[in-house]
Design an enzyme around this catalytic site. Structure first.
Site, PDB file in Angstrom:
ATOM      1  N   CYS B   2       0.843  -1.189   0.000  1.00 54.85           N
ATOM      2  CA  CYS B   2       0.000   0.000   0.000  1.00 54.85           C
ATOM      3  C   CYS B   2       0.880   1.241   0.000  1.00 54.85           C
ATOM      4  CB  CYS B   2      -0.881   0.063   1.255  1.00 54.85           C
ATOM      5  SG  CYS B   2      -2.122  -1.230   1.357  1.00 54.85           S
ATOM      6  N   ARG B  16      -4.749   7.108  -0.835  1.00 52.56           N
ATOM      7  CA  ARG B  16      -3.857   5.955  -0.767  1.00 52.56           C
ATOM      8  C   ARG B  16      -4.140   5.004  -1.912  1.00 52.56           C
ATOM      9  NH1 ARG B  16      -6.189   2.344   2.989  1.00 52.56           N
ATOM     10  NH2 ARG B  16      -4.200   1.221   3.122  1.00 52.56           N
ATOM     11  N   ASN B  79      -0.457  -1.931   5.607  1.00 46.99           N
ATOM     12  CA  ASN B  79       0.082  -3.207   6.048  1.00 46.99           C
ATOM     13  C   ASN B  79       1.494  -3.047   6.629  1.00 46.99           C
ATOM     14  OD1 ASN B  79      -0.431  -5.871   6.438  1.00 46.99           O
ATOM     15  ND2 ASN B  79      -0.011  -6.505   4.330  1.00 46.99           N
TER      16      ASN B  79
END
Lengths: 325, 325, 325, 325
Positions: B2, B16, B79
């Site tokens: 990510c 994002r 993550n």
């Protein structure tokens, strides 16, 4: 500068990023079969294959950046500064001016292999379009659904390369670009394995580490490596939506963001002005622009392809946003 | 995995990439002011700031991946495998479960500086949402128009870093990510200069060579360097269209193409499932998906923000193509 | 594989690393002026310049790896697999067998410029030394105190390049090796400057960071970049001790350590078998070996250079350690 | 800056490169068992293990750069600027001044594991040697034939790391150096395999390409990666000559050549002032210098180790050349 791409799922797709710091008012332009193509040194083609692509039309002539004909043959010109070397007219050759090269090829050939044969006689002759359009130093990618070529007119003559990548960027010459890929042969879409030492333990701390070493700057050699890696490893469904998505994602991997490549003066930056993708089987030409990420399409078969008149579509400007509420 | 991003032109934008090999049926979700927020270890918030963002709602609770509140404060979870270390409950601390962290922050704070103060007492406590949702190892970027934080709960405790880049990816820890940028300090948007030897001549054969050395693989450390370089050097006009374009272009520079990152079994690949961009000043949340490059938007102020009910919008699927003909 | 080097302080020095996984019993070999040089296709040279260098002598003929003549002209052959292409005999050419090339050049020429002129007629003809010595694929560096050449017989013919680096390694061809240096033009012996962003602060955490990006593996393209950078930036005093030290330090920067380059079978590794450095002004030939780091020397002027007989010196084996107590 | 190394063939060897732009008149120095060691905050050691190593002696105290004791325990201090953080005296700790650290350890311990236990109480206290010797920011490698440690006194306290590489350079901290090695786990001494695409063919144009990606600049992080790769893959015979050769070859792979790292003013360059290698089983200390590549040795057992007096040997200066004629 630019990246050209050929990609096949169920259909064959061809397109490119145009990376520049300015725009020439290019439009999606359809040349129907009876548009009278005249050339500087070779006979005119009063009737020919229809073509769709991105072009600036000047003095009635479509100066194509990239295009696809109704047989599915495609071609794009990409910047090739310092290396492009156009020649004096040669009596025993087919003398084509660089700006005529895309129309001349797409107007008459059906396949890359036909073009390859014709190129043995071609001489890219140093005739500019006119005084207002200086000669562009270009090289070309020519593709059909089976294969691609890279074509470069350099000091030593016209070089025609088989292009197993279906990718073209800019400098250096295609042979050096290909050679440099040897330095990336170890890159993988899988996690890296420990080849370093069986006495040490390593941590695969992120996904994607198998491609560490792939360059991410926007120079033409780096974009070539990145685009080839992304394209050769691409996975896509076969629907039009999936295929287009994957195609534009590949081009996106080497897109140029405003601010990252300064050219000349203080406030001039190269960006990806447009990205195109033509379904060469259906003749629908799609594009996005730097400031409009929605895909816009033009279907060549929706116009009268037996006409004599160019048809063009100005590019949609600005983000076309779909609001949920 | 990510990439989170905070970017300011005239307005402030936050968003994002979500990079995964599967989707949890996430939707654009608005939590109005009177939605009753209950938490596992801290008192409920019956009334609070309204929030818009991407969430999976389970058991009536919005599990936000990223969001922005009506004060313009934003937060995203990314993550952080192996490094994220959640703690036992601590009597003298504000014990927040990881899945509550975004709602708890966005519900009550107006600025990053307020959050920073509150974080001195926060303990991210190891309570999973339920048995079906295993604990996600995450770290967070929290931004307003002035500044950003990176927040990491690691073995040694809760680490709160000033984040001058406004960028967050994944592993390694933020201090190492920041340290590694030192190795790129020479990269430039300008053409390279010859520092090698004044007795040799070099050829700047391509634009963009000043950033040679910037990585282009999709590992989290490489995406961090690439995204920070692109963001810090970004140039944009101030209109909504220009700002959104630049924001999505920055995210595009570190997007993940299907096929490039293989995970686990033969046919599983991480891709950029969605990219989001919230104008934190207007409360309009925009997104694109891997297979729909058109920007879609949701305006939080078009719903009744004094309601008690979550409002959500399923993501538009498939390319939304605008045909010229 | 190998690295050749030309370097000038007060005197001119020329030498090389020989990187292989085995040794051919090479010795420092002096060919005096009246040694009868016979060639396969060109007339013999019964009298000629004296030569000193490293050679394996077979059937009475000195097969030089590298050498220097009494006029200070030097030449070394380096491995050039797949690219070296020797030709059929050509009636209108000076047909030299590859194994004769160093003797033929050093026997008669005084300067690089003289050699350059002679090379316009040279054809490197595909005649092996004998059945026991298969043809070696080589290219050559030829140097005097003023300049160097790289000479390559490839598919397209004999290519003679001005070599402003005074360095030669192995593949790829010299034009590509030179081109690739463009990618390193930003490297510096000074600390790096922040070109990345004036809104960020970076830490020059180590000396030497200005050359980050210089490769350190032992492939021939990487050794070329590393050796050119080290040589072009070398600083040395002018005494024999200082000059030799710097020369061997430059060669050491691209030396091959046993274990780092595995070839073929399990237990075969390429190493730097010897490193040589000839003071081309004094005719003293120095060398070290992988297992003897002390410099050993042979002075060509200490033997009878008017003799007809080769004089050779077996290499000293094993570390020659000077004990203080 | 510096590189420390522990390496085992049949015997165990320990040494280092000292990389600086100047020299402190260091000598090979033997501290016999009855030399009266006095310390600033801990009791004196009137009798202790004998030590051999490189030291500058000031006010009668041997300031060791690196050393080995008669039990085979070894230790070296390497530059650690900005990160080294020495502490105020702590009442409940063993307060050792940094300049005392090597003598204090080598004087009394036999193994790394003993040292590791003792370090749990050690506080490196910020006491300079005297006004003329400013405090050196250092960290240390401590080795025996079984294992190595890295020891760093940083802001958060004394960090003791297991060092499975047997290598230490300089910044960053050892945890980050170790982490960064993950990015090199794919490097191999074997030729690279094609992981890029099974639809393309690549050319392994050089030996050594399996390690492409290994850095070759002289910054401390790059030297760490290069030295660890070279050391972990080293192959050597077991004789003293072969072992010494391999050890100095490993150090040579990260040696600093004059001109490549400019420090401060125009004419100041960091170089590898000396390289050392102690056979910790026999107590023979070997060294080379930048300008003397011959190995020189000192045998600690050739002096009276029960004496009270330091014995030192000035370094041999200038190339010691063995002439064949």
């Amino acid at each position: 500068m630019c990246t050209g791409l050929s990609y096949t799922t169920k259909n064959h797709y061809f397109g490119r990023n145009l990376d520049l710091e300015f725009s020439y008012n290019e439009k999606v332009t359809i040349t129907p079969r009876n548009f009278p193509f005249e050339f500087r040194r070779v006979p005119p083609l009063p009737t020919h294959h229809a073509i769709i692509g991105m072009a600036t039309t000047a003095d009635g002539f479509p100066l194509y950046y990239d295009g696809t004909n109704e047989k599915g043959l495609s071609m794009a010109g990409l910047n090739f500064p310092d290396n492009a070397d156009y020649k004096p007219e040669a009596a025993d050759k087919t003398n084509i001016a660089p700006f005529e090269f895309i129309p001349w090829v797409l107007a008459q050939f059906d396949t890359v292999t036909q073009v390859e044969t014709a190129l043995t006689k071609v001489n890219l002759v140093d005739i500019p379009f006119n005084d207002d359009f200086p000669q562009s130093p270009l090289h070309w990618i020519i593709s059909d659904s089976d294969r691609s070529l890279a074509v470069e007119s350099v000091r030593s003559g016209l070089r025609v390369y088989d292009n197993p990548y279906g990718v073209l960027t800019n400098n250096p010459t295609f042979d050096i670009q290909s050679f440099n890929l040897n330095n990336y042969m170890h890159l993988s879409t899988n996690p890296p394995e420990n080849n370093f030492s069986d006495q040490l333990r390593f941590d695969t701390y992120s996904r994607g580490m198998g491609a560490i070493g792939l360059p991410g700057d926007l120079s033409s050699a780096s974009r070539f490596a990145k685009a080839v890696f992304t394209k050769m490893n691409s996975i896509s469904g076969t629907s039009e939506s999936e295929s287009l998505s994957q195609f534009f994602q590949i081009l996106g991997s080497v897109a140029q963001q405003r601010g990252c490549v300064r050219v000349g003066g203080e406030d001039s930056y190269e960006i990806t002005i447009y990205s195109s993708c033509c379904n060469t089987d259906t003749g629908v030409y799609y594009y996005t622009t730097y400031e409009n990420s929605q895909i816009t399409g033009v279907d060549m078969h929706k116009v009268d392809l037996d006409s004599e008149e160019l048809v063009d579509y100005p590019l949609t400007k600005g983000q076309q946003i779909a609001m949920h509420n």
